[in-house]
Write a protein that holds these residues in place. Structure first.
Motif, PDB file in Angstrom:
ATOM      1  N   TYR A 132      51.762  45.195  39.677  1.00  0.00           N
ATOM      2  CA  TYR A 132      53.194  45.025  39.903  1.00  0.00           C
ATOM      3  C   TYR A 132      53.446  43.764  40.718  1.00  0.00           C
ATOM      4  O   TYR A 132      52.606  43.363  41.524  1.00  0.00           O
ATOM      5  CB  TYR A 132      53.767  46.249  40.640  1.00  0.00           C
ATOM      6  N   GLY A 133      54.589  43.152  40.461  1.00  0.00           N
ATOM      7  CA  GLY A 133      54.994  41.990  41.249  1.00  0.00           C
ATOM      8  C   GLY A 133      54.385  40.699  40.749  1.00  0.00           C
ATOM      9  O   GLY A 133      54.105  40.542  39.560  1.00  0.00           O
ATOM     10  N   LEU A 134      54.176  39.764  41.679  1.00  0.00           N
ATOM     11  CA  LEU A 134      53.653  38.447  41.292  1.00  0.00           C
ATOM     12  C   LEU A 134      52.128  38.427  41.384  1.00  0.00           C
ATOM     13  O   LEU A 134      51.558  38.576  42.473  1.00  0.00           O
ATOM     14  CB  LEU A 134      54.196  37.349  42.203  1.00  0.00           C
ATOM     15  N   SER A 135      51.493  38.234  40.240  1.00  0.00           N
ATOM     16  CA  SER A 135      50.048  38.028  40.214  1.00  0.00           C
ATOM     17  C   SER A 135      49.803  36.537  40.026  1.00  0.00           C
ATOM     18  O   SER A 135      50.266  35.942  39.042  1.00  0.00           O
ATOM     19  CB  SER A 135      49.417  38.832  39.070  1.00  0.00           C
ATOM     20  N   ALA A 136      49.093  35.937  40.965  1.00  0.00           N
ATOM     21  CA  ALA A 136      48.911  34.482  40.990  1.00  0.00           C
ATOM     22  C   ALA A 136      47.549  34.118  40.412  1.00  0.00           C
ATOM     23  O   ALA A 136      46.527  34.678  40.808  1.00  0.00           O
ATOM     24  CB  ALA A 136      49.023  33.981  42.422  1.00  0.00           C
ATOM     25  N   PHE A 137      47.550  33.179  39.472  1.00  0.00           N
ATOM     26  CA  PHE A 137      46.325  32.820  38.735  1.00  0.00           C
ATOM     27  C   PHE A 137      45.837  31.437  39.130  1.00  0.00           C
ATOM     28  O   PHE A 137      46.303  30.432  38.609  1.00  0.00           O
ATOM     29  CB  PHE A 137      46.608  32.880  37.232  1.00  0.00           C
ATOM     30  N   PRO A 138      44.861  31.378  40.027  1.00  0.00           N
ATOM     31  CA  PRO A 138      44.362  30.067  40.457  1.00  0.00           C
ATOM     32  C   PRO A 138      43.380  29.469  39.438  1.00  0.00           C
ATOM     33  O   PRO A 138      42.766  30.183  38.636  1.00  0.00           O
ATOM     34  CB  PRO A 138      43.617  30.384  41.756  1.00  0.00           C
ATOM     35  N   LEU A 139      43.245  28.152  39.515  1.00  0.00           N
ATOM     36  CA  LEU A 139      42.137  27.473  38.849  1.00  0.00           C
ATOM     37  C   LEU A 139      40.811  27.978  39.431  1.00  0.00           C
ATOM     38  O   LEU A 139      40.775  28.495  40.554  1.00  0.00           O
ATOM     39  CB  LEU A 139      42.203  25.967  39.098  1.00  0.00           C
ATOM     40  N   THR A 140      39.732  27.784  38.676  1.00  0.00           N
ATOM     41  CA  THR A 140      38.390  27.934  39.248  1.00  0.00           C
ATOM     42  C   THR A 140      37.761  26.543  39.247  1.00  0.00           C
ATOM     43  O   THR A 140      37.194  26.114  38.236  1.00  0.00           O
ATOM     44  CB  THR A 140      37.516  28.903  38.418  1.00  0.00           C
ATOM     45  N   PRO A 141      37.886  25.822  40.357  1.00  0.00           N
ATOM     46  CA  PRO A 141      37.348  24.451  40.375  1.00  0.00           C
ATOM     47  C   PRO A 141      35.833  24.481  40.185  1.00  0.00           C
ATOM     48  O   PRO A 141      35.141  25.328  40.756  1.00  0.00           O
ATOM     49  CB  PRO A 141      37.717  23.953  41.777  1.00  0.00           C
ATOM     50  N   ALA A 142      35.350  23.559  39.370  1.00  0.00           N
ATOM     51  CA  ALA A 142      33.909  23.505  39.093  1.00  0.00           C
ATOM     52  C   ALA A 142      33.529  22.058  38.827  1.00  0.00           C
ATOM     53  O   ALA A 142      34.387  21.226  38.524  1.00  0.00           O
ATOM     54  CB  ALA A 142      33.563  24.378  37.889  1.00  0.00           C
ATOM     55  N   ASP A 143      32.244  21.765  38.939  1.00  0.00           N
ATOM     56  CA  ASP A 143      31.796  20.394  38.654  1.00  0.00           C
ATOM     57  C   ASP A 143      31.600  20.212  37.146  1.00  0.00           C
ATOM     58  O   ASP A 143      31.868  21.130  36.362  1.00  0.00           O
ATOM     59  CB  ASP A 143      30.540  20.047  39.462  1.00  0.00           C
ATOM     60  N   ASP A 144      31.129  19.034  36.753  1.00  0.00           N
ATOM     61  CA  ASP A 144      31.072  18.762  35.312  1.00  0.00           C
ATOM     62  C   ASP A 144      29.938  19.494  34.609  1.00  0.00           C
ATOM     63  O   ASP A 144      29.820  19.415  33.380  1.00  0.00           O
ATOM     64  CB  ASP A 144      31.042  17.249  35.032  1.00  0.00           C
ATOM     65  N   GLN A 145      29.116  20.198  35.369  1.00  0.00           N
ATOM     66  CA  GLN A 145      28.106  21.075  34.774  1.00  0.00           C
ATOM     67  C   GLN A 145      28.584  22.525  34.714  1.00  0.00           C
ATOM     68  O   GLN A 145      27.829  23.408  34.314  1.00  0.00           O
ATOM     69  CB  GLN A 145      26.803  21.035  35.599  1.00  0.00           C
ATOM     70  N   LEU A 169      42.112  27.453  47.702  1.00  0.00           N
ATOM     71  CA  LEU A 169      43.235  27.882  46.853  1.00  0.00           C
ATOM     72  C   LEU A 169      43.607  29.338  47.128  1.00  0.00           C
ATOM     73  O   LEU A 169      44.788  29.702  47.186  1.00  0.00           O
ATOM     74  CB  LEU A 169      42.877  27.709  45.373  1.00  0.00           C
ATOM     75  N   LEU A 170      42.590  30.174  47.290  1.00  0.00           N
ATOM     76  CA  LEU A 170      42.838  31.607  47.495  1.00  0.00           C
ATOM     77  C   LEU A 170      43.502  31.866  48.844  1.00  0.00           C
ATOM     78  O   LEU A 170      44.379  32.732  48.975  1.00  0.00           O
ATOM     79  CB  LEU A 170      41.522  32.385  47.381  1.00  0.00           C
ATOM     80  N   ASP A 171      43.101  31.106  49.849  1.00  0.00           N
ATOM     81  CA  ASP A 171      43.727  31.233  51.180  1.00  0.00           C
ATOM     82  C   ASP A 171      45.235  31.024  51.104  1.00  0.00           C
ATOM     83  O   ASP A 171      46.006  31.755  51.729  1.00  0.00           O
ATOM     84  CB  ASP A 171      43.143  30.165  52.119  1.00  0.00           C
ATOM     85  N   ARG A 172      45.615  29.994  50.335  1.00  0.00           N
ATOM     86  CA  ARG A 172      47.051  29.719  50.187  1.00  0.00           C
ATOM     87  C   ARG A 172      47.784  30.912  49.583  1.00  0.00           C
ATOM     88  O   ARG A 172      48.915  31.229  49.965  1.00  0.00           O
ATOM     89  CB  ARG A 172      47.264  28.504  49.276  1.00  0.00           C
ATOM     90  N   LEU A 173      47.130  31.565  48.631  1.00  0.00           N
ATOM     91  CA  LEU A 173      47.769  32.697  47.958  1.00  0.00           C
ATOM     92  C   LEU A 173      47.891  33.893  48.900  1.00  0.00           C
ATOM     93  O   LEU A 173      48.912  34.586  48.915  1.00  0.00           O
ATOM     94  CB  LEU A 173      46.991  33.074  46.697  1.00  0.00           C
TER      95      LEU A 173
END
Lengths: 298, 298
Positions: free
Chosen positions: A8-21, A32-36
């Motif tokens: 219920y309510g706002l579910s926030a979908f963050p990126l999963t930052p990763a390197d080029d591998q 990012l999660l801290d901000r949420l």
């Protein structure tokens, strides 16, 4: 966390930052999660389409979930995407997520060979059978190209742990005309995604909104959802209008590419999308920066 | 094997039999490949969509290629599918295929997040850059949901090692009206897939046909292609008509599911498709057995 409150309510979908591998940058993810958590979103949708789950190995998905549980535990419920092409892979991911401390699961019927309704049913049943976590059906035809029939959703609703469905925006824009029959046929909490439909769907009485922008800029998404939940249509529409330039960019470039641009624009990280997905060009990035500028507290 | 000969005639696409954990059964695979070599197909398309490449790990794909090279070496050219969601994965698969002794590559622009034309171009360019093997573009919108624009195909034709394109059947049935502009714009050998279009496409002058049925029952597919190549439209259409009940099953159930049924019906193996794909029910299997019965030498 009762399962009934999870979807219920706002579910926030963050990126999963990763390197080029494809190795997940857990420090940036935690940022990012801290901000949420600080914004007090209602839930976090880790490893959704925006979290590029389809592009990450099981091991990296396990690392992302472990880092997220460490970061958010007790501050926001964590829903983890466990979609995979093979049923046994999706089962393994569901077990991994539960073992790591996730609160709920989200699963799309990922396919290469187009699936029948029965195959999708058996896939969900098999995954639900290996975990007690409440599960949200991820109905995302834009990426999976699978269409859930009404009968299939009804059958899935009989599986105890399947509790919610995340719907795409209705083509005809008639949320109320879709939500009522869904509620009649299923026990599911009914949510939507496609951020430019956030105001309309929540004003029409949807239970949840699964937001891409909310994963990067939780405040305006949360303000919009709270206004709609309070029945303040004017305020919800006012906030929606301030986001219109971003919605336009989402529609033209895809919300995922815009989010990677925003990661850099906001100074939150330098990760690029997994190739073959390319970063937006610098001219487009400037347009995104202009669209987001009015939303930032300075 | 000159690259110009590789993408001509009948390319037969076998299943990749595997157990329910996705471990390839190389003995059954070799049995299928032997049949294709004995029938003298023009090439073998290993790990195509029918070869369930999308559902197998890199290691299992490597095992399948190694077993295939052992079995067919010197008897039939081997084209290996190297499609993957990530560019680095596809590059690794191309290197693996070349190192194992494949003769050519086949690659579809597999996607989860829908790709732009530029992204697909860069993906192909990156993969072509790591292998000298001739590559066929696998244009399969039914599974990838990616549409190649004419301009993109023209750009890809400028990459030296990209030599061919495998097209889906044209919606309007106008093969000649599609092949001529493709030849004008590219250097590609132009082939088709979608077995019920085998006769029409080859009679319209296509260079190759990439056949699912040919991977299991090479004789009728080869006879059809040879008749069309000789300009014997009547014979090609006669053979096509004998296959109509199978084409009907392909359209209703998907050719992949029908092929797994045929594997059992022909006594060639017991492998099931990778779940979530389910075997056909016994009633449907009986229908497939009836459709194939007239084609078998007794």
């Amino acid at each position: 966390m009762p399962a009934t409150a999870l979807f219920y309510g706002l579910s926030a979908f963050p990126l999963t930052p990763a390197d080029d591998q494809g190795r997940v940058d857990t420090n940036t993810l935690a940022r990012l999660l801290d901000r949420l958590c600080e914004a007090r979103v209602d839930s976090i949708g880790l490893l959704g389409s925006t979290g590029v789950y389809a592009y990450l190995t099981r091991e990296e998905r396990r690392r992302a979930v472990a880092a997220a549980v460490d970061c958010v535990s007790g501050r926001a419920p964590l829903i983890v995407g466990v979609g995979a092409l093979r049923t046994d892979q999706a089962q393994a991911l569901a077990r991994d997520a539960e073992a790591a401390g996730a609160d709920g699961l989200l699963m799309a019927p990922v396919s290469y060979t187009p699936l029948t309704q029965d195959e999708a049913y058996e896939h969900f049943r098999a995954v639900a059978s290996v975990s007690d976590l409440p599960l949200c059906i991820y109905n995302n035809p834009g990426t999976t190209h699978f269409t859930f029939g009404a009968e299939l959703l009804g059958r899935l609703s009989e599986i105890e742990s399947i509790r919610a469905v995340k719907m795409p925006l209705p083509v005809n824009g008639d949320f109320a005309g879709e939500i009522a029959p869904l509620r009649a046929r299923t026990r599911f909490a009914v949510g939507y995604s496609g951020d430019w439909g956030m105001a309309a769907s929540m004003l029409a009485g949807a239970d949840a909104f699964y937001s891409v922008l909310g994963g990067m800029l939780p405040q305006p998404a949360l303000a919009l959802v709270r206004a709609a939940q309070a029945g303040d249509a004017e305020e919800a529409r006012r906030i929606d209008a301030t986001l219109a330039p971003l919605w336009d960019a989402f529609k033209v470039y895809g919300s995922l590419r815009v989010m990677y641009a925003l990661l850099g624009i906001l100074g939150l990280g330098t990760a690029a999308p997994p190739r073959p997905i390319l970063p937006l060009g610098s001219d487009v990035q400037r347009g995104v920066a202009s669209a987001v500028e009015p939303l930032l507290d300075r």
